[in-house]
Design a protein around this motif. Structure first.
Motif, PDB file in Angstrom:
ATOM      1  N   SER A  31       0.827  -1.211   0.000  1.00 10.81           N
ATOM      2  CA  SER A  31       0.000   0.000   0.000  1.00 10.81           C
ATOM      3  C   SER A  31       0.861   1.261   0.000  1.00 10.81           C
ATOM      4  O   SER A  31       0.496   2.271   0.580  1.00 10.81           O
ATOM      5  CB  SER A  31      -0.937  -0.004   1.216  1.00 10.81           C
ATOM      6  OG  SER A  31      -0.187  -0.006   2.429  1.00 10.81           O
ATOM      7  N   PRO A  33       2.410   4.672  -1.632  1.00 13.46           N
ATOM      8  CA  PRO A  33       1.732   5.643  -2.498  1.00 13.46           C
ATOM      9  C   PRO A  33       1.935   5.425  -4.000  1.00 13.46           C
ATOM     10  O   PRO A  33       1.055   5.730  -4.795  1.00 13.46           O
ATOM     11  CB  PRO A  33       2.326   6.986  -2.057  1.00 13.46           C
ATOM     12  CG  PRO A  33       2.779   6.763  -0.663  1.00 13.46           C
ATOM     13  CD  PRO A  33       3.237   5.323  -0.608  1.00 13.46           C
ATOM     14  N   GLU A  34       3.084   4.896  -4.401  1.00 18.88           N
ATOM     15  CA  GLU A  34       3.360   4.722  -5.828  1.00 18.88           C
ATOM     16  C   GLU A  34       2.533   3.614  -6.463  1.00 18.88           C
ATOM     17  O   GLU A  34       2.347   3.602  -7.672  1.00 18.88           O
ATOM     18  CB  GLU A  34       4.852   4.425  -6.048  1.00 18.88           C
ATOM     19  CG  GLU A  34       5.760   5.576  -5.660  1.00 18.88           C
ATOM     20  CD  GLU A  34       5.959   5.712  -4.149  1.00 18.88           C
ATOM     21  OE1 GLU A  34       6.304   6.829  -3.721  1.00 18.88           O
ATOM     22  OE2 GLU A  34       5.769   4.739  -3.409  1.00 18.88           O
ATOM     23  N   THR A  36      -0.515   0.226  -5.288  1.00 19.97           N
ATOM     24  CA  THR A  36      -1.143  -0.674  -4.316  1.00 19.97           C
ATOM     25  C   THR A  36      -1.368  -2.017  -4.998  1.00 19.97           C
ATOM     26  O   THR A  36      -1.635  -2.077  -6.204  1.00 19.97           O
ATOM     27  CB  THR A  36      -2.491  -0.136  -3.786  1.00 19.97           C
ATOM     28  OG1 THR A  36      -3.388   0.030  -4.870  1.00 19.97           O
ATOM     29  CG2 THR A  36      -2.323   1.163  -3.028  1.00 19.97           C
ATOM     30  N   LYS A  53      -0.238   5.111  -8.893  1.00 22.13           N
ATOM     31  CA  LYS A  53      -0.322   6.239  -7.973  1.00 22.13           C
ATOM     32  C   LYS A  53      -1.613   7.012  -8.173  1.00 22.13           C
ATOM     33  O   LYS A  53      -2.063   7.228  -9.282  1.00 22.13           O
ATOM     34  CB  LYS A  53       0.877   7.160  -8.171  1.00 22.13           C
ATOM     35  CG  LYS A  53       0.943   8.261  -7.142  1.00 22.13           C
ATOM     36  CD  LYS A  53       2.220   9.050  -7.260  1.00 22.13           C
ATOM     37  CE  LYS A  53       2.214  10.111  -6.168  1.00 22.13           C
ATOM     38  NZ  LYS A  53       3.498  10.738  -6.016  1.00 22.13           N
ATOM     39  N   ASN A  54      -2.183   7.438  -7.068  1.00 22.24           N
ATOM     40  CA  ASN A  54      -3.416   8.207  -7.057  1.00 22.24           C
ATOM     41  C   ASN A  54      -3.119   9.545  -6.404  1.00 22.24           C
ATOM     42  O   ASN A  54      -2.290   9.637  -5.528  1.00 22.24           O
ATOM     43  CB  ASN A  54      -4.476   7.455  -6.242  1.00 22.24           C
ATOM     44  CG  ASN A  54      -5.874   7.957  -6.494  1.00 22.24           C
ATOM     45  OD1 ASN A  54      -6.086   9.058  -6.971  1.00 22.24           O
ATOM     46  ND2 ASN A  54      -6.840   7.135  -6.171  1.00 22.24           N
ATOM     47  N   GLY A  55      -3.823  10.589  -6.848  1.00 25.18           N
ATOM     48  CA  GLY A  55      -3.673  11.885  -6.197  1.00 25.18           C
ATOM     49  C   GLY A  55      -3.185  12.953  -7.139  1.00 25.18           C
ATOM     50  O   GLY A  55      -2.933  12.720  -8.316  1.00 25.18           O
ATOM     51  N   ARG A  62      -5.964   6.756 -12.873  1.00 26.91           N
ATOM     52  CA  ARG A  62      -4.750   6.013 -12.532  1.00 26.91           C
ATOM     53  C   ARG A  62      -4.748   4.667 -13.238  1.00 26.91           C
ATOM     54  O   ARG A  62      -5.784   4.183 -13.675  1.00 26.91           O
ATOM     55  CB  ARG A  62      -4.601   5.839 -11.026  1.00 26.91           C
ATOM     56  CG  ARG A  62      -5.651   4.969 -10.388  1.00 26.91           C
ATOM     57  CD  ARG A  62      -5.350   4.851  -8.923  1.00 26.91           C
ATOM     58  NE  ARG A  62      -6.450   4.286  -8.191  1.00 26.91           N
ATOM     59  CZ  ARG A  62      -6.369   3.942  -6.939  1.00 26.91           C
ATOM     60  NH1 ARG A  62      -5.247   4.104  -6.282  1.00 26.91           N
ATOM     61  NH2 ARG A  62      -7.403   3.431  -6.321  1.00 26.91           N
ATOM     62  N   ALA A 141      -6.928  11.405   0.314  1.00 24.18           N
ATOM     63  CA  ALA A 141      -6.266  10.136   0.631  1.00 24.18           C
ATOM     64  C   ALA A 141      -6.904   9.403   1.809  1.00 24.18           C
ATOM     65  O   ALA A 141      -6.815   8.180   1.879  1.00 24.18           O
ATOM     66  CB  ALA A 141      -4.783  10.365   0.893  1.00 24.18           C
ATOM     67  N   TYR A 144      -9.156   6.597   0.531  1.00 24.41           N
ATOM     68  CA  TYR A 144      -8.634   5.458  -0.217  1.00 24.41           C
ATOM     69  C   TYR A 144      -8.781   4.231   0.664  1.00 24.41           C
ATOM     70  O   TYR A 144      -8.489   4.270   1.860  1.00 24.41           O
ATOM     71  CB  TYR A 144      -7.173   5.626  -0.579  1.00 24.41           C
ATOM     72  CG  TYR A 144      -6.822   6.829  -1.427  1.00 24.41           C
ATOM     73  CD1 TYR A 144      -7.786   7.567  -2.110  1.00 24.41           C
ATOM     74  CD2 TYR A 144      -5.506   7.227  -1.538  1.00 24.41           C
ATOM     75  CE1 TYR A 144      -7.437   8.651  -2.881  1.00 24.41           C
ATOM     76  CE2 TYR A 144      -5.151   8.318  -2.312  1.00 24.41           C
ATOM     77  CZ  TYR A 144      -6.114   9.031  -2.981  1.00 24.41           C
ATOM     78  OH  TYR A 144      -5.769  10.111  -3.744  1.00 24.41           O
ATOM     79  N   SER A 146      -6.940   1.716   0.861  1.00 30.68           N
ATOM     80  CA  SER A 146      -5.649   1.375   1.464  1.00 30.68           C
ATOM     81  C   SER A 146      -5.385   2.228   2.706  1.00 30.68           C
ATOM     82  O   SER A 146      -4.811   1.740   3.690  1.00 30.68           O
ATOM     83  CB  SER A 146      -4.516   1.534   0.450  1.00 30.68           C
ATOM     84  OG  SER A 146      -4.473   2.851  -0.063  1.00 30.68           O
ATOM     85  N   SER A 147      -5.839   3.474   2.709  1.00 28.52           N
ATOM     86  CA  SER A 147      -5.711   4.331   3.894  1.00 28.52           C
ATOM     87  C   SER A 147      -6.664   3.886   4.990  1.00 28.52           C
ATOM     88  O   SER A 147      -6.307   3.900   6.176  1.00 28.52           O
ATOM     89  CB  SER A 147      -6.000   5.789   3.535  1.00 28.52           C
ATOM     90  OG  SER A 147      -5.028   6.289   2.651  1.00 28.52           O
TER      91      SER A 147
END
Length: 159
Positions: A31, A33-34, A36, A53-55, A62, A141, A144, A146-147
């Protein structure tokens, strides 16, 4: 290359699905940032997904690669996942403009959070915004999955 263009919104309190959704359990093998790497059990089927990567300015777009895997493999990979397996029910909500919203009703550590996503063919594709949507959280974020696995909704001070 697979590309996902997705917008994400919170759902207003009190919204209820018309019918039961599909139970999902998902965990993350990576997980950062670059990228997942997600493993998911959905409706008795297993999936392995790699997302880029998202954001930033392109928060809605993405890279995404998803592959069906045997359910037994998905269960085994979930046991290897980073701490914080996500539990949710996904409800599909078609709307008059031809789009279908995926509404995730979270359970477990993320109980109380309800998020709707819409997949689009282009960032500027128009879509109807149902009245049960609240604020847009695309690119935030905290939302997400993953977060949410690392910092569950129940732990947020500001909800």
């Amino acid at each position: 290359m697979g590309v996902e263009i997705e917008r994400k919104f919170r759902v207003r309190a009190g919204w209820r699905p018309d019918s039961a959704g599909e139970e999902i359990a998902q965990g993350y093998l990576s997980s950062v940032p670059e990228r997942t790497v997600r493993v998911r059990l959905r409706g008795g089927r297993g999936y392995l997904t790699v997302k880029g990567k998202n954001g930033g300015a392109d928060a809605a777009r993405r890279a995404e690669f998803e592959y069906e895997i045997p359910a037994a493999d998905a269960r085994a990979l979930l046991s290897l996942a980073e701490p914080g397996v996500i539990e949710k029910e996904r409800c599909l909500v078609p709307v008059a403009d031809g789009h279908t919203w995926e509404v995730d009703v979270f359970h477990g550590e993320n109980e109380g959070l309800v998020v709707a996503e819409i997949e689009l063919g282009a960032e500027d594709e128009p879509f109807a915004r149902p009245d049960w949507l609240a604020d847009e959280v695309t690119g935030d974020a905290r939302y997400y999955n993953s977060s949410l696995a690392r910092t569950p909704y129940r732990l947020w001070e500001e909800r």
